[in-house]
Structures are given as C-alpha cells and as structure tokens.
Design an enzyme around this catalytic site. Structure first.
Site, short mmCIF file in Angstrom:
data_model
loop_
_atom_site.label_atom_id
_atom_site.label_comp_id
_atom_site.label_asym_id
_atom_site.label_seq_id
_atom_site.Cartn_x
_atom_site.Cartn_y
_atom_site.Cartn_z
N HIS A 283 63.00 128.46 -35.92
CA HIS A 283 63.09 128.21 -37.35
C HIS A 283 64.46 128.62 -37.91
O HIS A 283 65.01 127.97 -38.78
CB HIS A 283 61.98 128.98 -38.06
CG HIS A 283 61.82 128.65 -39.50
ND1 HIS A 283 60.95 127.68 -39.93
CD2 HIS A 283 62.41 129.14 -40.61
CE1 HIS A 283 61.03 127.60 -41.24
NE2 HIS A 283 61.89 128.48 -41.69
N GLU A 346 64.28 120.52 -47.53
CA GLU A 346 63.58 121.47 -46.68
C GLU A 346 62.22 120.90 -46.31
O GLU A 346 61.76 119.95 -46.94
CB GLU A 346 63.35 122.78 -47.46
CG GLU A 346 64.37 123.85 -47.19
CD GLU A 346 64.17 124.53 -45.86
OE1 GLU A 346 63.29 124.12 -45.08
OE2 GLU A 346 64.91 125.49 -45.59
N HIS A 348 58.08 122.30 -45.55
CA HIS A 348 57.16 123.43 -45.56
C HIS A 348 55.82 122.94 -45.04
O HIS A 348 54.84 122.88 -45.78
CB HIS A 348 57.05 124.02 -46.97
CG HIS A 348 57.22 125.50 -46.98
ND1 HIS A 348 56.53 126.34 -47.79
CD2 HIS A 348 58.01 126.30 -46.24
CE1 HIS A 348 56.90 127.59 -47.56
NE2 HIS A 348 57.80 127.58 -46.63
N ASN A 349 55.80 122.60 -43.75
CA ASN A 349 54.65 121.90 -43.19
C ASN A 349 53.50 122.83 -42.80
O ASN A 349 52.37 122.63 -43.24
CB ASN A 349 55.08 121.10 -41.95
CG ASN A 349 56.27 120.22 -42.26
OD1 ASN A 349 56.45 119.81 -43.40
ND2 ASN A 349 57.07 119.92 -41.25
N ARG A 369 66.06 127.88 -54.35
CA ARG A 369 66.95 129.00 -54.04
C ARG A 369 68.08 128.60 -53.10
O ARG A 369 69.09 129.29 -53.00
CB ARG A 369 66.16 130.18 -53.42
CG ARG A 369 65.31 130.94 -54.41
CD ARG A 369 64.88 132.30 -53.84
NE ARG A 369 64.16 132.18 -52.59
CZ ARG A 369 62.88 131.87 -52.46
NH1 ARG A 369 62.15 131.67 -53.55
NH2 ARG A 369 62.31 131.77 -51.28
N GLY A 808 71.19 119.66 -43.29
CA GLY A 808 70.03 119.19 -42.54
C GLY A 808 69.11 120.32 -42.18
O GLY A 808 69.42 121.49 -42.39
#
Lengths: 997, 246
Positions: A283, A346, A348-349, A369, A808
């Site tokens: 991550h 982004e 957020h899965n 942010r 990315g």
C-alpha cells in the site's frame, strides 16, 4: 477519558411535526419481505450523557439540543402506539461525530470546561405484528454489526417500571485479533438480544476500557524461517496467544529485517517491526510497480509510467505544463500565470466492503487531504467519484466457514458508499462535480471506490515556490486535527493483501469532515500564507509512522516523544499510537519561533495542534515512550532497506483465461430500450442530485445535462471567480476488456478519457492524466502479465497523445476469499481495472459544448469513426481539428462514443434535448475516438469543409420520436426507460409518499 | 462604501462566493470567523450588512444550524440584537437561514425535506412581500442545495419567496417545490423586512455560466442574434442590499 462517579442522563428527543425521515424509512423497510405489515415507524434521537454534574444541570444544558418548534423531550404520552423498540448506537471506540458536537454544545452552554462523555443513538419504534425473523431482517438492515450495536425491547418491556439502572459495568472490552472493542450486547456478532430490565431503552455506555499493561516488547528474530514466515503473515504474537494482525511481510523481507537487527546487535521492538511493516507495505511502497519485472529492470512505474511523463515533458519543451509530478500527495500542473491546479485520485476498496459508509467517507475526506498536503497546501475545489459495484444481490457471501461473518449485500454496499461520499463532500463544502458508476458481478464482494480531489494553489506562497517544502533540523514535529484511537490499525497492511476472515475490523473508520474542515480552512486560508510552517503532509496509511518518517527524509532524521500524541482514550500501546490511521490529521514541520503564533491561530479556530517531537539530522528515526527508547533505526533502512523482488510474468493460456475469466456474458442486448435501462448507461440522477455540485460557485457544466437531465461524461469548472479559464474533467475505464487484450484495454481507456474531454471542448494539447490500477491476484504471473501489458500501453499511448501522467495510485489485491451459503470456499476477484482520469485546461469556459441536442432542424454527424486498434496519431490530429471547430463555435452539441454504443449515444442526446431524431446507420461497430455532433444547418457547410469525412446520420426534429433505422420509440418511452432502474431512490420525484403518523 | 460582515467557521462553507457576490454588487465585504467576533463583539458596529452564509455548520449535527446558533446565543446575542435593531440588513442563506430561525430572529423552523434526501437543483421563485432585499424583483430562478429545507410555519410570517412553476421547472420538468415546504415557502422576512432568510443560493447564481441551461440559452441566442446576459439572476439581491444604503 475514563471518568468515575459520573452522573448519567439519557436524553430522548422525538419529533413534534411530520418526521419525513421516518416515513421514508418506513417505505424502504416495507420493501423487505416481511410476514406482516410494518404499520408505522417513529424515530427517537437519543444522547446518553455522562458528566461530573448534577442530573438537573445536565438536563438543563440538554435543552440546547432541542428545537422546541419541531422537537420535544420524549415521554410516553407523546409517543404513538408501537410494538417494538430497536436502538442502534455505535460500538465502543467508533467515531461518533454527533456525540462530539453534542459535547461541544453542552460545554459551551455550561461555559465551563467540565468532563463530559456523550454517546449518540437512535431508537426506532415499530408497530406491526412482526415475527422474530421480520425483526431480525429489520435490525440487519438498520445497522452494520462491525461498527454498530443493536438492542430490542417489546413495548411492554419498554414501558415497564424502572429497575435500578446499571451503568458502565455492563460493558466489557475485549481484545480479539489485534484490537477490537466489543460491548456485551453485541458479542453475538450481529444477532440481537432482548434486554428488558429498564424503563425506555435504559442506559448503555459503549466506552472503551483498555486494561492491558502498556509496554514495549522485544520481538525475537533469532528463529527459523517457518516462524519468521508466520510472524510476517499473521503478526506479532501477544502474551495471550493471539496475533496482532497482518504485517504483510514476506520471508525475504523478514530476513532483511533479521539481518539489519543482527547488524544493530539486538532484536527489534514491536513498534519497530510494526513501523517497518507499514512503511514496506504494498500500500505504501507500491512494490509491485517498483520491483524489476521480466526484462524491465526499472519496474513498471519508473520504466513505463514515469518514463512516459519524462518523455512527454521533453517533447513538449517550453509548452510543458507539468509543475510537480509524482513527488507529492497530488500532481500539479500550470493553470495560469498565478495558479497551479492539483489532482489526485485514490481508492478505498477494502474498507468500503466492510463498512461502505465509513470506508467511502474516509476515502473522500482522505483524498481531500492529498490536496491540503500537496506543496504548501492546495485548496480543494472539486471532488470526483467512480464506483464499480455489482447489481447482483442473489448470492450471500461469508468471510468465515462457520457462516457467522456475513458480507454486506451489493445493494447495501452501493447505498452506503454513495451516502459516505455525499456526507464527506457536502459537509466539507467541496463540490462533487462528476463521477461514474459501473456495474459488473465481479465487484459483488469487494467494490472499487475511486475518489478524487482537484485543488487550486498559488504558484507563490509568501514569496516562495509553493511546491518546494522541506522540514529542517530543529523544526518541531506538529500533529493537528483528530485524536488517535484504536480505529484504523493495520489499514495499510490489510489493504495490501486479500480480504478474508482475519481482516481486522479495526481497519474500518468513520470520517469526520467537520474536524477536517476546521483545520483545512485554518491551514489553507490563514496559516499557509503567513509562512508559519516549512513542510506539511497528510496522515493517511500508517498514520504518523509514515508521515513523520517520510518528512524526516527531507532533513535526515526525527525524534518523536510518543507520550505527547493526543489520544481518544488512555491505555493504548506504543505501537498502536505510532501506526494508528485515525483520520483527519496532518503533520507539519514548524520552526520553533513560529510555534506560538501558529498554535494561537489553531486554538482560535478550535483546532487541536500538538508538538510531538523534533526533526533532526541524525540519520535515524527515533521514538521514545515513557522514558524508554521504543524505536531507533536508520532512516535509510526504513525507507530503502526492503529487498527488491524479481517479478516474472506469464502470458495467460486459453485454458487459464477460461478458468479465471468471470463467466458473464458481455453481449449487450442491442434493443434500444434495454440499452437505455442498462445499469451502466441509465440515469444516475439520484446520485448527482444528492451531491452538492454547485458550492464554491465554480460549476460550468453540471452533472446532468439538457432538459432531459442526462448524466454527462464530463464536467467543467471555472476555479477562479475572476477569470474565464476552465478545467474539463473526464475519465476512461474498460475493465471488461482486460482479459481480452490488456494492451488495447489501456489504449482505449486513455483514448476514451481524451475523446470525452475533447468532445466537451478540451484542447488535446493541454490534457494531463492520472492512472489508478485496481488489480486482482497480483501474485499470479498471468495477472502480472496483464498488468505489464497495461502499463506498456500506458507508456505508448500517453507518449503518442502527449498526455503526461501527473499522479497515480494502485491497489493490487482486490480479491475476496470466503465462503458461500453452503460453506464452500469461494474466491471472487474484481476485474483488473485501470481508471484513467483526465484534466484539461481551456482559456474560455464559454466555448464549452454540452451533449444535449439544441434545436430541431440541426444535422447529426458522426466524426472519426474508426474500427480496430486505437490509432493515436490519427485520433490526435482529428482532436486538434475538433478543438478548432469548437473554438469557432461551429458545434451545437457533442458527445464522444468513448463510453457507449452509437445507437445509445444518439438516444441519450435526444433525451437530453427532449427532441426527436431520425437517422440511418450502417453497422453499429466498436469504434474508438469517434464524436457525435449536432450542427446548425446554417453552419453545416463550413463544418463539412473542416470535416470532409463526416458521416451525415440524419436530423433533429420536433416529432418527439426517436427513429434509428427500423427501430422507433417515443421520447417519453425512452426517457422513462432511461430513468427507471434507480427511480426508487429519487424520493422527491415519487408521486405518493407512504403514510406518516 | 457599504460594508458587509460575512460569518464563517465551524463548517460554514459558502463564505467566499457570498463575499464575491457582495463585492460584485459594490460592497466592501469581510469574512469574519465566529470566534474572532466572539473575541471582539464590538466589530459588528462597523458593518451595515450581516450575512450568514450556507454550509454545514457542525455537520448539521442535532439539526441544521442549531449548534452554530447556540454559540451565538451563548456569546453574541446582545450584540446581534443591537445590530438588527439598527437600520441594518441581515441575510441568512441556506444553513444561514437555519441559524436565523434557530436564533429566533425569523419565525418558523426548517426540517428534513419530504424526500429525507439532500437535493441540489434549480428552482423558480416568485416574490411575495416587500423588502429592501427584493426591490424591483418579481421572480427569479436560483439553485437550492439542502437536506433540511422544508419550512414549517408556526404562525403568520411575511413570506419573501415562494417556489413556483416557471422557466426552470418547465425546462427541466421538475416539480415546483423541492422539499415539501408549507405554502411553497422558500424564504421569509422579519416583520420589518430587513432580515431575509432563504433556502435558495443567490450567490451561486451571479454569473451566466451558473445557469443550468446556459449552453442551450447561448445556442438559442446565437440563432436569434440576441445578446447574452453577463450576470446570473442572483446578483440583483446583493445589488439591492448595497443600493439600500446608497
């Protein structure tokens, strides 16, 4: 805060006037298959207040919570008849924003700083002859057991005379897996329990009580490979025999850590190992994109993505518009002489699969942010979203073999995600200007939730280049915003692996947009321009362990006093404080001489800022806790000590593809009505309308276009109120093509994003793009082959189009491993998905073209219809010509065929303009780069001169009928087919509302 | 120069565009954080106009506008009362309107839309009473964006604006009333007409491109060789306020 001997008061507030929340909820619950009718429903808003005050004082202060024009204190006589009362509140430690506001209201009205704890809940009073099964269904749909608790009472139990109330002793806190707080009422995981000894709902206090001793432990690495492997995958072993949760460190990484600590002559502490795990996680480090792959030594990121941008910047020479790319939280390009525009997408899965609302709100507020933490601070000006959902709710899924941890249904996931982005965006005052929703059954366990934020930042801040920032030795390490709790532990490592039964519930959090709004305004609108800090970054994955260590690279070291980090409650372990991802926090480097002025400003804006240490040039990341050294390792090892892995790819065989490709017919029903109502193409007005897209006054092209309110493929904003310059936003996404040809999938995604922006009026020579890879099973060489092919196409086509990548993100394991209703193992992998987001800048917003047909009599043309592989050179030359046509105002309406078949595009344009069309088409084949336009007949000659190969398809007319070859529909039929699939979510346009009591 | 104070802080979020609207109308407008005003309440004396902009103060927790109004009640009530007692103008837009009803400066209350959903779209409005804010305006179209915009009457109240069927709702085929307000009420006035509370957002309708159908209007105007307006319909409201003091 733990407070003893406190007075506890429960305030229940009911509505005096028609409560439309209750009537809408009644309608939606009535759609459950209940054995008997749910006759009525009332909602009571409840606050359980604990304070070091008399009950009378608390109650008096609580009057401030009630608007007596519409609300009242609930007493038996002002309730309607009911049979069951269900209370839903949060589990201990879950963010309770409402309670936070109530605490503020109470403290402010008392005008004294007294200890107050508040817990919010809602009580639903139901009337109906409901069975146990009915009630279970209702409770299931009212709450998510991962974050909420539920209790039920019958009306007899509710109205019984009071027994002696029991207080906090009811609630115990238990450690499960890593850390999980559980109140006694929800121990049975989602099942509800009758609770019958108090008047009303009685008092229940979900506070967190941590009783474990706080200590820093040593982790023995002088062990064999098997133990190292287990440690790396399951986490540190605690004294009670439980594991703390995934470190996601493979054996090669564990051995590198082992070797480092042999060199240091000691074992690591738990906090050091946890910290390395965060920093080295897929991550955070994006190892799959960084590691060498086959012959490509530089890896995919440097070898393809970054290489493309470098090549394009060189090709563009003095026309290069990139300013800060890949190096910061967002990418920045030139907007005009004074401002930069920043962009970040982004995902957020994983959190959104477990708690869709919390996952999505945390996602959108988190990506905000990335703007605030870009350069010296970029002001968020627009939010974007992209959802990959499933509309197949037939099959239940479980995380465990015992079938106790049920996954939420795709419908619940969809509703929760949409809600989360709404609350996050609307409450932050950032317009959500555009988005898409894509449906495929492979997203039924784990959805993809893309969230993006554009920002505007002056080129110069306080006389200096706004993109340049660096912490200096001696600067104070300052953390501001929310406090740290047990929420969000192991989020980074959790999202770096597949989801299964050991996925930690603590990875789930709920965002708090108001806390963030307060510091965002204080930073971007005040502190930034005063030059009070030397560097700033966001706290995301890994919390301060990542943000501080990352900033420490700028100056060469840091020393943190962990005791100074403000906590939500006492009792947390050092490693938990260090890696917790509790949201709404920024980390800044502040020269000591500026601290007082900075802190005074923050205090006056109700923002908590705390000095937690100092940046140094020691070359080490040092952390102390309770007078002990908790961590002391070389920064270089922390950041660059991870060994690289040689990745190998294998071209998928036919057999592999047959086994691994989801068996789903991609054959579209070519009937026009069916196409219009296809979930991928139909109206998403219910989303567009509940997202505030006009705040800040910058909207130019809104989400819904034309009289018929059709969702556009692009959005246009004018970020400066005093300039005509505008930004055009579009996207490309073709996951259904990855298994067929990943290289061409990527080519078509890039071309789609560019084509739809150009159709709206973008200048093809001023478009930047962003890449988001959401892959599955990235440990399989076949999936890596597809990934590499996709990245290779990203290089080739970005360079050919001259559209640089500026930012990315990737998410490599979108897989679910669990069980079906029979307890049989099942693995569901999301389609390997590439999202390309495009951002184009134009000089004059008024040249923008919308997609709706404008006037009867206009001519319909199809431009640049080419079949087969994407020809970037030919398309680019066409796009440039199209841009000049738009600049001379030749085009009345335009829509690219990037996202839909030609026939459907024609029908959508007709619906948008509420005008008829009559056209004849040859075969509706797969074409790329094509644009469909309508042209004023007086301009058609000029138009045909510019586009000699334009195909005249037909004309716009007043008939209110859509005629395409032999197919014919009335406009009304077409419009209602287009709007039908999600029309039940558009409450304001429903004719009748269910009975309200 | 006419001076306008624009409240901010705690999740108010339309202060910048509200300031811009006042400036375009010719006023000098200052954004002031609620805490700065609480620290120095006498600053209110420097202003002729007070604006409570839209937003989500305190996230609408416990009901929209309530927490922000409570802070004012606890710290600034005397000064606010003195301000409105002078010959001043006050406007509350959306969340600002909710603050004004919670403060008791305007009658009635605002609660969840009939749909129980947030809604962002344009509406048509007709002017129903005289007020310095509304001078010379008979009707206008503006956007709304709210979850708690249903106005509930508790007594007779001077109605400023009512939702109606006109250009925008016909163009887009929308029902006139977006939230189920009593008597289609979109805005109300104090008895003397100097305090205006409104759910629609005039500050989001000050430029031509703010209109939801401007691309259609532009194409129509070009075919008919007509000129396009420079401004959006909302600006006149701010101009009226400035005009009142000139």
């Amino acid at each position: 805060m733990i407070i003893l001997d406190l007075q506890t008061v429960r305030i229940d507030i009911s509505s005096k006037i028609k409560d439309t929340r209750a009537s809408q909820l009644l309608t939606s619950l009535s759609q459950l298959e209940l054995s008997s009718e749910l006759e009525s429903l009332q909602i009571v808003d409840s606050y359980t207040i604990q304070a070091d005050l008399t009950a009378a004082t608390i109650k008096k202060a609580a009057n401030n919570l009630i608007d007596f024009k519409k609300e009242q204190l609930m007493i038996a006589t002002n309730l309607h008849d009911f049979d069951f009362a269900i209370e839903i509140g949060f589990l201990p430690g879950v963010t309770d924003n409402l309670a936070k506001t109530v605490t503020m209201i109470l403290k402010d009205s008392l005008k004294q700083n007294v200890a107050i704890n508040v817990y919010s809940s809602q009580v639903f009073l139901l009337k109906g002859n409901l069975s146990e099964i009915d009630l279970k269904q209702i409770i299931d749909s009212l709450h998510n057991p991962l974050i909420q608790r539920a209790r039920i009472k019958t009306s007899q139990e509710f109205n019984r005379h009071p027994a002696k109330p029991r207080f906090a002793s009811d609630v115990d806190t238990k450690k499960v897996g890593t850390v999980r707080c559980t109140s006694s009422v929800s121990k049975d995981k989602g099942n509800f329990r009758r609770n019958s000894n108090k008047e009303g709902m009685g008092i229940e206090i979900p506070n967190v009580v941590l009783t474990n001793k706080q200590e820093i432990t040593e982790v023995d690495l002088n062990v064999d490979d098997a133990i190292l492997t287990e440690l790396g995958s399951k986490g540190i072993l605690d004294n009670d025999g439980s594991r703390r949760g995934p470190l996601a460190l493979g054996l090669d990484y564990m051995k590198a850590i082992q070797a480092y600590f042999i060199k240091e002559g000691r074992n690591p502490t738990d906090i050091e190992l946890e910290s390395i795990a965060q920093t080295w996680s897929e991550h955070c480090k994006h190892t799959i994109f960084a590691d060498p792959i086959d012959e490509l030594k530089d890896g995919l990121y440097k070898g393809y993505i970054k290489a493309a941008t470098n090549q394009i910047r060189k090709d563009k020479g003095d026309k290069d518009f990139c300013v800060s790319v890949f190096s910061d939280n967002s990418g920045a390009i030139a907007f005009d002489d004074e401002y930069l525009i920043t962009h970040k997408m982004e995902t957020h899965n994983s959190p959104s699969a477990l708690d869709p609302f919390g996952g999505a709100i945390t996602g959108i507020v988190g990506v905000n942010r990335d703007a605030i933490g870009c350069g010296m601070g970029s002001r968020p000006i627009a939010n974007l979203y992209g959802y990959c959902f499933s509309d197949d709710s037939k099959q239940d899924l479980y995380r465990d073999k015992e079938l106790t941890q049920k996954m939420l249904s795709p419908k619940r996931i969809m509703e929760g995600v949409i809600d989360g982005v709404r609350v996050g965006g609307n409450c932050s005052g950032i317009p959500t200007v555009h988005g898409f929703s894509y449906f495929h059954p492979s997203f039924r366990a784990k959805p993809l939730v893309f969230v993006g934020t554009l920002g505007l930042m002056p080129r110069l801040v306080n006389g200096n280049d706004s993109c340049q920032k660096a912490a200096r030795p001696g600067d104070l390490i300052v953390v501001l915003g929310g406090r740290v709790g047990l929420d969000g532990i192991h989020g980074a490592t959790f999202s770096s692996v597949e989801m299964d039964s050991s996925s930690p519930a603590t990875a789930v959090q709920i965002g708090d947009p108001i806390t963030q709004k307060k510091f965002s305004d204080a930073i971007i609108k005040e502190a930034r321009d005063k030059g009070l800090y030397s560097s700033i970054t966001d706290n995301g994955a890994g919390g301060i362990s990542c943000s501080v260590a990352e900033m420490a690279k700028e100056c060469g070291g840091c020393r943190v006093e962990l005791d100074k980090v403000p906590l939500k409650y006492p009792g947390m372990q050092a490693w938990q404080i260090w890696i917790s991802e509790s949201q709404e926090r920024m980390t800044l480097a502040i020269p000591p001489e500026n601290w007082e002025e900075f802190n005074d400003l923050m205090k006056s804006r109700d923002v908590e800022a705390v000095v937690i240490g100092e940046f140094t040039d020691s070359g080490r990341c040092q952390v102390n806790y309770q007078g002990q050294t908790a961590m002391d390792i070389e920064l270089e090892f922390l950041h660059d000590g991870l060994p690289s892995r040689q990745l190998q790819t294998r071209k998928p065989s036919q057999e592999w593809l047959e086994q691994n490709t989801p068996v789903v017919s991609l054959q579209l029903d070519n009937d026009l009505l069916a196409l219009l109502a296809n979930p991928n193409y139909c109206s998403k007005e219910f989303i567009s309308q509940q997202y505030d897209h006009e705040v800040q006054g910058i909207s130019v092209l809104k989400p819904l276009q034309g009289r018929g309110r059709v969702n556009g493929d692009t959005a246009v904003i004018k970020p400066r109120l005093d300039s005509k310059k505008a930004a055009i936003i579009s996207y490309g996404l073709k996951p259904e093509e990855t298994d067929i040809d990943p290289y061409m999938m990527a080519a078509r995604s890039i071309d789609s994003a560019i084509a739809s922006a150009v159709a709206t009026g973008a200048n093809p020579d001023y478009i930047a793009i962003l890449d988001n890879f959401c892959w599955c099973s990235s440990d399989e060489s076949e999936r890596l082959y597809q990934l590499k092919e996709t990245a290779r196409a990203c290089y080739d086509y970005a360079v050919a189009f001259g559209t640089p990548f500026i930012s990315g993100k990737d998410s490599m394991f979108n897989d679910f491993k669990g069980y079906d209703t029979n307890g049989d193992k099942i693995k569901i992998s999301a389609l390997p998905t590439l999202l390309i987001s495009a951002l184009g800048i134009i000089d004059d917003y008024s040249k923008v073209v919308s997609m709706d047909l404008k006037m009867a009599g206009d001519k319909l043309y199809l431009l640049n219809a080419t079949e087969g592989a994407v020809d970037a050179k030919a398309n680019l030359s066409f796009y440039r010509r199209f841009y000049s046509a738009v600049q001379t105002e030749l085009v009345a309406s335009a829509m690219s065929l990037a996202h839909k078949p030609l026939k459907l595009a024609l029908a959508q344009k007709a619906i948008a303009g509420q005008l008829g069309i009559e056209v004849s088409l040859s075969e509706d084949s797969k074409i790329s780069g094509a644009i469909l336009v309508s042209i004023d007949p007086l301009k058609s000659k000029r138009f045909e001169t510019l586009f000699p190969k334009a195909q005249l398809l037909g004309e716009v007319n007043e008939t209110k009928r859509i005629k395409i070859n032999a197919e014919e529909l009335s406009l009304e039929e077409a419009t209602s087919a287009y709007r039908a699939p999600f029309s039940n979510y558009l409450n304001d346009q429903k004719k009748e509302l269910a009975g309200v009591n | 120069m006419v001076t306008a104070l624009i409240f901010s802080g705690y999740g108010i979020n339309c202060e910048e565009e509200t300031k811009r609207a006042f400036e375009l109308a010719g006023a000098k407008a200052d954004i002031v954080h609620l805490n700065d005003l609480i620290a120095e309440p006498s600053r209110l004396k420097d202003y002729q106009i007070a604006a409570f902009p839209g937003g989500f103060s305190f996230g609408d927790d416990t009901g929209s506008g309530k927490a922000y109004a409570n802070m004012i009640k606890n710290h600034l009530l005397k000064e606010i009362k003195a301000f409105v007692a002078r010959d001043t103008l006050t406007i509350g837009i959306c969340n600002g309107f909710q603050v004004l009803t919670s403060l008791g400066l305007l009658k009635g209350t605002l609660t969840h839309n009939t749909s129980a959903q947030f809604i962002d779209r344009w509406v048509d409005l007709k002017v129903s009473s005289d007020s310095p804010w509304l001078k010379g305006i008979e009707s206008m179209s503006l956007p709304v964006a709210h979850g708690e915009g249903r106005y509930v009457k508790d007594q007779d109240v001077p109605v400023a604006l009512q939702y109606t069927d006109a250009e925008i709702s016909n163009h887009f085929d929308y029902p006139a009333n977006p939230n189920g307000s009593d008597d289609d009420i979109a805005a109300v006035l104090s008895d003397d007409g100097r305090i205006l509370g409104m759910m629609p957002h005039p500050e989001r309708a000050i430029e031509f491109h703010h209109l939801p159908h401007w691309t259609f209007l532009k194409e129509k105007a070009s075919r008919e060789s007509m000129a396009l307006p420079d401004n959006g319909p909302g600006l006149s409201l701010f101009e009226n306020a400035v005009e009142y003091f000139n």
